[in-house]
Design an enzyme around this catalytic site. Sequence first.
Site, PDB file in Angstrom:
ATOM      1  N   TYR A 156       1.330  -1.255  -0.083  1.00  0.00           N
ATOM      2  CA  TYR A 156       0.081   0.578   0.008  1.00  0.00           C
ATOM      3  C   TYR A 156       0.667   1.067  -0.037  1.00  0.00           C
ATOM      4  O   TYR A 156       0.623   2.209   0.050  1.00  0.00           O
ATOM      5  CB  TYR A 156      -1.186  -0.505   1.570  1.00  0.00           C
ATOM      6  CG  TYR A 156      -1.479  -1.329   1.224  1.00  0.00           C
ATOM      7  CD1 TYR A 156      -1.986  -2.268   0.984  1.00  0.00           C
ATOM      8  CD2 TYR A 156      -3.174  -0.570   0.789  1.00  0.00           C
ATOM      9  CE1 TYR A 156      -2.419  -3.027   1.293  1.00  0.00           C
ATOM     10  CE2 TYR A 156      -4.275  -1.628   1.026  1.00  0.00           C
ATOM     11  CZ  TYR A 156      -4.193  -3.028   1.298  1.00  0.00           C
ATOM     12  OH  TYR A 156      -4.996  -4.146   1.432  1.00  0.00           O
ATOM     13  N   ASP A 201      -5.257  -6.796   5.897  1.00  0.00           N
ATOM     14  CA  ASP A 201      -6.828  -6.592   5.277  1.00  0.00           C
ATOM     15  C   ASP A 201      -7.454  -7.080   4.996  1.00  0.00           C
ATOM     16  O   ASP A 201      -8.252  -7.635   4.965  1.00  0.00           O
ATOM     17  CB  ASP A 201      -5.913  -5.703   3.899  1.00  0.00           C
ATOM     18  CG  ASP A 201      -6.924  -4.664   3.557  1.00  0.00           C
ATOM     19  OD1 ASP A 201      -8.503  -4.671   3.600  1.00  0.00           O
ATOM     20  OD2 ASP A 201      -7.180  -3.857   2.123  1.00  0.00           O
ATOM     21  N   ASP A 211      -1.013 -18.193   3.908  1.00  0.00           N
ATOM     22  CA  ASP A 211      -1.529 -19.336   3.430  1.00  0.00           C
ATOM     23  C   ASP A 211      -2.113 -20.331   4.272  1.00  0.00           C
ATOM     24  O   ASP A 211      -2.790 -20.891   4.823  1.00  0.00           O
ATOM     25  CB  ASP A 211      -0.890 -19.866   2.414  1.00  0.00           C
ATOM     26  CG  ASP A 211       0.716 -19.749   1.544  1.00  0.00           C
ATOM     27  OD1 ASP A 211       1.485 -19.723   2.874  1.00  0.00           O
ATOM     28  OD2 ASP A 211       1.314 -20.701   0.990  1.00  0.00           O
TER      29      ASP A 211
HETATM   30 MG    MG Z   1      -9.537  -3.454   3.917  1.00  0.00          MG
END
Ligand code: MG
Length: 332
Positions: A123, A228, A204
């Site tokens: 991000y 997220d 994972d």
């Molecule tokens: Mg989100």
Amino acid sequence: MHQITLIPGDGIGPEITRAVLAIFAAAQVPVQWDEHPAGQTAFDQTGELLPQRLFDSLERTRVGLKGPVTTPVGHGFRSVNVALRQKYDLYQNLRPAKSNPGIHTRYENIDLVLFRENTEGLYSGLEVYDEHHGIADSFNRISVAGCRHICRAAFAYAAKHGRKKVTLAHKANILKMAGTLMLNAGKEAAAEFPGVVYEDKIIDNMCMQLVTRPEQFDVIVTTNLFGDILSDLCAGLVGGLGVVAGANIGDDMAIFEAVHGSAPDIAGQGKANPTALLRSGLLMLEHLGEKAYATRIEQALDATLQNQQECTGDLGGRASTQEFTQHIISKL
Ligand code: MG
Ligand code: NAI
């Protein structure tokens, strides 16, 4: 009286914000709101996504309550949410996921807190597209300081709140450099807090473990993108995006907001569940040292969630946002 910057946001944002304001007013919470638009709503009104007056307000109050803001997919402006988190170095994204009494899901015993690094990783906004070769590079920028900050915050939280274990989720087997920085920071923080058990898991496997045996987790710490994704997964474990809160916390500012987005599919229809933003508001009250008000509102909320008929559609009920809000107020 606490001064709070209020950002109603886009989509369902204004509807759920009105609900939270009504409940806070009914509970006579000592807060004064300084309301400012951001995102699409602000752009339509002022020509700016993040008006200077919003920054001025945040820099004065140091505490915000924020509704979701729409970010166009693929094109258009960069995320207003990411911009705010980066501008004020709100490096901790705290997202608790706890089973709700009354909301029936596959698991009844989940009580975990996710710490997502909030300013770096994929991000960071560092992307280049080489049109000639048809190649896009998105940089996963990770710093030693950023990893140390978030890992230390997760352990400090665990120690302070009597939590037993911190699990670090990573992909250091493939992301050798970035992943290793995070792992090193996790080990360092663990050494500083010997009373808290430390483990790490590859992301994972972490996802698989979370959907099969979520009760084994306590505090989870991870980088931005993984956090997220994991936070929506955890929301799903405890009743969905309509019920889970969040907070963006820095060393001298905090902005509280739900995990969910602006839900354009149900915006303006009076269907949205305000619980997630309300719970974010309760985290804010704790942050302000107003735990007693938070507890009182939480009791009224929990009592309402017990009765499915009084809940919104996402929880299987038939109440509108407003009706649900009134049910909570009547139990205060
Ligand atoms: Mg989100
Ligand atoms: P979303 O979280 O807005 O919605 C996903 C699904 O959950 C939808 O079906 C929606 O109706 C439902 N939902 C979400 N919140 C709900 C609530 N309170 N009550 C009942 N149902 C609820 O995610 P989506 O659709 O991927 O994103 C929509 C927009 O929100 C995008 O522009 C995205 O960038 C933005 N977004 C903003 C965030 C923020 O401001 N912090 C966080 C996540 C997304």
